[in-house]
Scaffold this motif. Structure first.
Motif, PDB file in Angstrom:
ATOM      1  N   GLU A  11     -70.760 -17.247 -12.486  1.00 25.76           N
ATOM      2  CA  GLU A  11     -70.142 -17.250 -13.803  1.00 25.76           C
ATOM      3  C   GLU A  11     -70.627 -18.422 -14.647  1.00 25.76           C
ATOM      4  O   GLU A  11     -70.780 -18.297 -15.863  1.00 25.76           O
ATOM      5  N   LEU A  12     -70.893 -19.573 -14.009  1.00 21.38           N
ATOM      6  CA  LEU A  12     -71.442 -20.699 -14.754  1.00 21.38           C
ATOM      7  C   LEU A  12     -72.830 -20.358 -15.284  1.00 21.38           C
ATOM      8  O   LEU A  12     -73.171 -20.685 -16.432  1.00 21.38           O
ATOM      9  N   ALA A  13     -73.631 -19.673 -14.470  1.00 27.91           N
ATOM     10  CA  ALA A  13     -74.953 -19.241 -14.928  1.00 27.91           C
ATOM     11  C   ALA A  13     -74.826 -18.242 -16.070  1.00 27.91           C
ATOM     12  O   ALA A  13     -75.632 -18.238 -17.001  1.00 27.91           O
ATOM     13  N   ASP A  42     -72.726 -27.565   0.722  1.00 33.34           N
ATOM     14  CA  ASP A  42     -73.019 -26.534   1.723  1.00 33.34           C
ATOM     15  C   ASP A  42     -74.521 -26.287   1.846  1.00 33.34           C
ATOM     16  O   ASP A  42     -75.046 -26.136   2.955  1.00 33.34           O
ATOM     17  N   VAL A  43     -75.214 -26.231   0.702  1.00 27.27           N
ATOM     18  CA  VAL A  43     -76.645 -25.886   0.727  1.00 27.27           C
ATOM     19  C   VAL A  43     -77.529 -27.118   0.770  1.00 27.27           C
ATOM     20  O   VAL A  43     -78.746 -27.002   0.953  1.00 27.27           O
ATOM     21  N   GLY A  44     -76.949 -28.304   0.557  1.00 29.07           N
ATOM     22  CA  GLY A  44     -77.727 -29.528   0.625  1.00 29.07           C
ATOM     23  C   GLY A  44     -78.651 -29.751  -0.546  1.00 29.07           C
ATOM     24  O   GLY A  44     -79.664 -30.448  -0.431  1.00 29.07           O
ATOM     25  N   LEU A  45     -78.303 -29.175  -1.703  1.00 34.85           N
ATOM     26  CA  LEU A  45     -79.145 -29.304  -2.903  1.00 34.85           C
ATOM     27  C   LEU A  45     -78.262 -29.492  -4.123  1.00 34.85           C
ATOM     28  O   LEU A  45     -77.132 -28.967  -4.179  1.00 34.85           O
ATOM     29  N   ALA A  46     -78.766 -30.235  -5.102  1.00 34.59           N
ATOM     30  CA  ALA A  46     -78.060 -30.364  -6.378  1.00 34.59           C
ATOM     31  C   ALA A  46     -78.144 -29.035  -7.125  1.00 34.59           C
ATOM     32  O   ALA A  46     -79.229 -28.466  -7.279  1.00 34.59           O
ATOM     33  N   LEU A  47     -77.006 -28.534  -7.563  1.00 39.14           N
ATOM     34  CA  LEU A  47     -76.970 -27.242  -8.251  1.00 39.14           C
ATOM     35  C   LEU A  47     -76.790 -27.375  -9.759  1.00 39.14           C
ATOM     36  O   LEU A  47     -77.124 -26.450 -10.505  1.00 39.14           O
ATOM     37  N   ILE A  48     -76.245 -28.500 -10.206  1.00 41.54           N
ATOM     38  CA  ILE A  48     -76.049 -28.725 -11.637  1.00 41.54           C
ATOM     39  C   ILE A  48     -76.515 -30.131 -11.986  1.00 41.54           C
ATOM     40  O   ILE A  48     -76.641 -30.993 -11.117  1.00 41.54           O
ATOM     41  N   GLU A  49     -76.784 -30.334 -13.287  1.00 40.91           N
ATOM     42  CA  GLU A  49     -77.193 -31.646 -13.775  1.00 40.91           C
ATOM     43  C   GLU A  49     -76.647 -31.828 -15.181  1.00 40.91           C
ATOM     44  O   GLU A  49     -76.364 -30.840 -15.883  1.00 40.91           O
ATOM     45  N   PRO A  50     -76.454 -33.073 -15.628  1.00 44.34           N
ATOM     46  CA  PRO A  50     -75.905 -33.299 -16.964  1.00 44.34           C
ATOM     47  C   PRO A  50     -76.836 -32.753 -18.053  1.00 44.34           C
ATOM     48  O   PRO A  50     -78.062 -32.796 -17.937  1.00 44.34           O
ATOM     49  N   ASP A  51     -76.211 -32.246 -19.120  1.00 40.32           N
ATOM     50  CA  ASP A  51     -76.944 -31.765 -20.298  1.00 40.32           C
ATOM     51  C   ASP A  51     -76.114 -32.147 -21.515  1.00 40.32           C
ATOM     52  O   ASP A  51     -75.346 -31.351 -22.033  1.00 40.32           O
ATOM     53  N   GLY A  52     -76.270 -33.414 -21.939  1.00 40.42           N
ATOM     54  CA  GLY A  52     -75.415 -33.931 -22.993  1.00 40.42           C
ATOM     55  C   GLY A  52     -74.004 -34.079 -22.447  1.00 40.42           C
ATOM     56  O   GLY A  52     -73.786 -34.675 -21.390  1.00 40.42           O
ATOM     57  N   ARG A  53     -73.046 -33.456 -23.136  1.00 36.01           N
ATOM     58  CA  ARG A  53     -71.649 -33.515 -22.693  1.00 36.01           C
ATOM     59  C   ARG A  53     -71.305 -32.334 -21.792  1.00 36.01           C
ATOM     60  O   ARG A  53     -70.169 -32.212 -21.346  1.00 36.01           O
ATOM     61  N   ARG A  54     -72.280 -31.488 -21.521  1.00 33.04           N
ATOM     62  CA  ARG A  54     -72.061 -30.325 -20.681  1.00 33.04           C
ATOM     63  C   ARG A  54     -72.936 -30.449 -19.442  1.00 33.04           C
ATOM     64  O   ARG A  54     -73.502 -31.507 -19.162  1.00 33.04           O
ATOM     65  N   VAL A  55     -73.044 -29.386 -18.683  1.00 35.91           N
ATOM     66  CA  VAL A  55     -73.929 -29.350 -17.519  1.00 35.91           C
ATOM     67  C   VAL A  55     -74.802 -28.108 -17.610  1.00 35.91           C
ATOM     68  O   VAL A  55     -74.495 -27.167 -18.345  1.00 35.91           O
ATOM     69  N   LEU A  57     -77.595 -25.624 -14.951  1.00 35.94           N
ATOM     70  CA  LEU A  57     -78.047 -25.387 -13.590  1.00 35.94           C
ATOM     71  C   LEU A  57     -79.416 -26.029 -13.369  1.00 35.94           C
ATOM     72  O   LEU A  57     -80.286 -25.976 -14.244  1.00 35.94           O
ATOM     73  N   THR A  58     -79.592 -26.601 -12.197  1.00 34.34           N
ATOM     74  CA  THR A  58     -80.919 -27.055 -11.790  1.00 34.34           C
ATOM     75  C   THR A  58     -81.734 -25.830 -11.395  1.00 34.34           C
ATOM     76  O   THR A  58     -81.187 -24.721 -11.258  1.00 34.34           O
ATOM     77  N   PRO A  59     -83.049 -25.972 -11.191  1.00 37.84           N
ATOM     78  CA  PRO A  59     -83.826 -24.823 -10.700  1.00 37.84           C
ATOM     79  C   PRO A  59     -83.242 -24.234  -9.416  1.00 37.84           C
ATOM     80  O   PRO A  59     -83.189 -23.006  -9.258  1.00 37.84           O
ATOM     81  N   ALA A  60     -82.777 -25.097  -8.495  1.00 35.57           N
ATOM     82  CA  ALA A  60     -82.154 -24.596  -7.273  1.00 35.57           C
ATOM     83  C   ALA A  60     -80.846 -23.871  -7.588  1.00 35.57           C
ATOM     84  O   ALA A  60     -80.528 -22.836  -6.987  1.00 35.57           O
ATOM     85  N   GLY A  61     -80.098 -24.402  -8.555  1.00 38.28           N
ATOM     86  CA  GLY A  61     -78.858 -23.750  -8.950  1.00 38.28           C
ATOM     87  C   GLY A  61     -79.100 -22.388  -9.562  1.00 38.28           C
ATOM     88  O   GLY A  61     -78.376 -21.421  -9.278  1.00 38.28           O
ATOM     89  N   ARG A  62     -80.151 -22.297 -10.396  1.00 37.82           N
ATOM     90  CA  ARG A  62     -80.489 -21.010 -11.006  1.00 37.82           C
ATOM     91  C   ARG A  62     -80.901 -19.995  -9.943  1.00 37.82           C
ATOM     92  O   ARG A  62     -80.500 -18.828  -9.978  1.00 37.82           O
ATOM     93  N   ARG A  63     -81.684 -20.458  -8.978  1.00 40.28           N
ATOM     94  CA  ARG A  63     -82.139 -19.546  -7.919  1.00 40.28           C
ATOM     95  C   ARG A  63     -80.955 -19.070  -7.070  1.00 40.28           C
ATOM     96  O   ARG A  63     -80.848 -17.890  -6.731  1.00 40.28           O
TER      97      ARG A  63
END
Length: 313
Positions: A11-13, A42-55, A57-63
């Protein structure tokens, strides 16, 4: 991986905001943040990153979000198989105006009758814009077009199904200034037609490059570079510019007869517009999206005639 956490990531994506996810699912933003953080652990990877005042998805998060869509759709399918019921959900669609009028509006009527728990949210966009929204997860389905002589290259992560094809022509002023071109256009190739119009100004789309690419290709084959003067999205405006003596431009061959406009056929190569429905790979296992896509393709199969009554491309 907990399916509930995967659903939050999906849903975030799709929505692009933790607040919107929280509002959609009836939870707090803190819950969304905590559960996605737990999923990242759980997956051992960063899934989100800051984007201004929001967040974002990282490439791993998108995948992982793409995988989540497939996994959750399979779970939903299994549940539906065990507990039959009418699918429910909101499907977001971006597409060009002709496709919305010709295919999507009838689909909305069919949905209200056969699947009242599925709703559509519609955004009118030219193909590049619609595809960008689809890639960003801002919409679930895109209606796009290209031309056979200027094919659009789409990412392998997308599923593409054809809707219809339509022959296009050169729309020119119906005046003596066209000379022999109009009289013997049936025997001319497309580059020869454009070559006869080399002194005329050209009208192209302002939010897509497809028809400009077609005209530049045909002009190149005729040994010149077309003079691009005007840019307009509305085909009715293109027609008005043509009748006003302001230039020439591509129009559907099936465009209704219009005083002051002559359509010159384009052959060798033929100029054929192709319409497509595009989704992200695996996402149509989500029942509401799969139903909407099927309605669109079924409508296109049943309606093979081209009715160029839309005001926009």
């Amino acid at each position: 991986m907990d399916p509930r956490r995967l659903r939050l990531l999906r849903e975030l994506a799709r929505l692009g905001s933790m607040q919107l996810v929280a509002d959609e699912l009836g939870v707090t933003t803190s819950t969304v943040s905590q559960q996605i953080a737990a999923l990242a652990k759980d997956v051992g990877l960063a899934l989100i990153e800051p984007d201004g005042r929001r967040v974002r998805l990282t490439p791993a998060g998108r995948r992982l979000a793409d995988h989540a869509a497939t996994i959750l759709a399979a779970i939903d399918t299994a549940r539906a198989d065990l507990q039959p019921g009418d699918p429910a959900g909101t499907v977001r669609v971006a597409g060009f105006a002709t496709a919305i009028r010709r295919a999507l509006l009838p689909a909305i009527r069919d949905l209200s009758r056969d699947h009242p728990r599925i709703t559509l949210r519609v955004r009118e966009h030219e193909p590049p814009e619609a595809l960008d929204l689809l890639a960003a997860g801002a919409v679930d389905l895109a209606l796009v077009y290209d031309f056979t002589v200027a094919p659009r290259v789409l990412d392998e992560s997308l599923e593409v199904l054809p809707l219809w094809t339509a022959s296009w022509s050169m729309g020119v002023p119906d005046d003596p200034g066209i000379g022999r071109c109009g009289a013997d256009a049936e025997g001319l190739t497309a580059p020869e037609v454009l070559g006869r119009l080399r002194e005329r100004l050209c009208i192209v789309n302002s939010r897509d490059t497809a028809d400009e690419t077609v005209l530049r290709l045909l002009g190149s084959l005729a040994g010149f570079t077309p003079l691009i003067a005007h840019r307009a999205d509305s085909l009715e405006l293109v027609v008005d510019l043509i009748t006003g003596g302001q230039g020439v431009g591509l129009l559907p061959q099936a465009w209704p007869p219009t005083p002051g406009v002559r359509l010159l056929p384009l052959h060798d190569p033929d100029v054929v517009q192709r319409a497509f429905v595009v989704t992200r790979r695996g996402h149509t296992q989500w029942a509401p999206l799969g139903i909407v896509r099927r309605l669109l393709t079924d409508r296109a199969s049943a309606d093979t005639g081209v009715r160029a009554t839309a005001a926009d491309r």
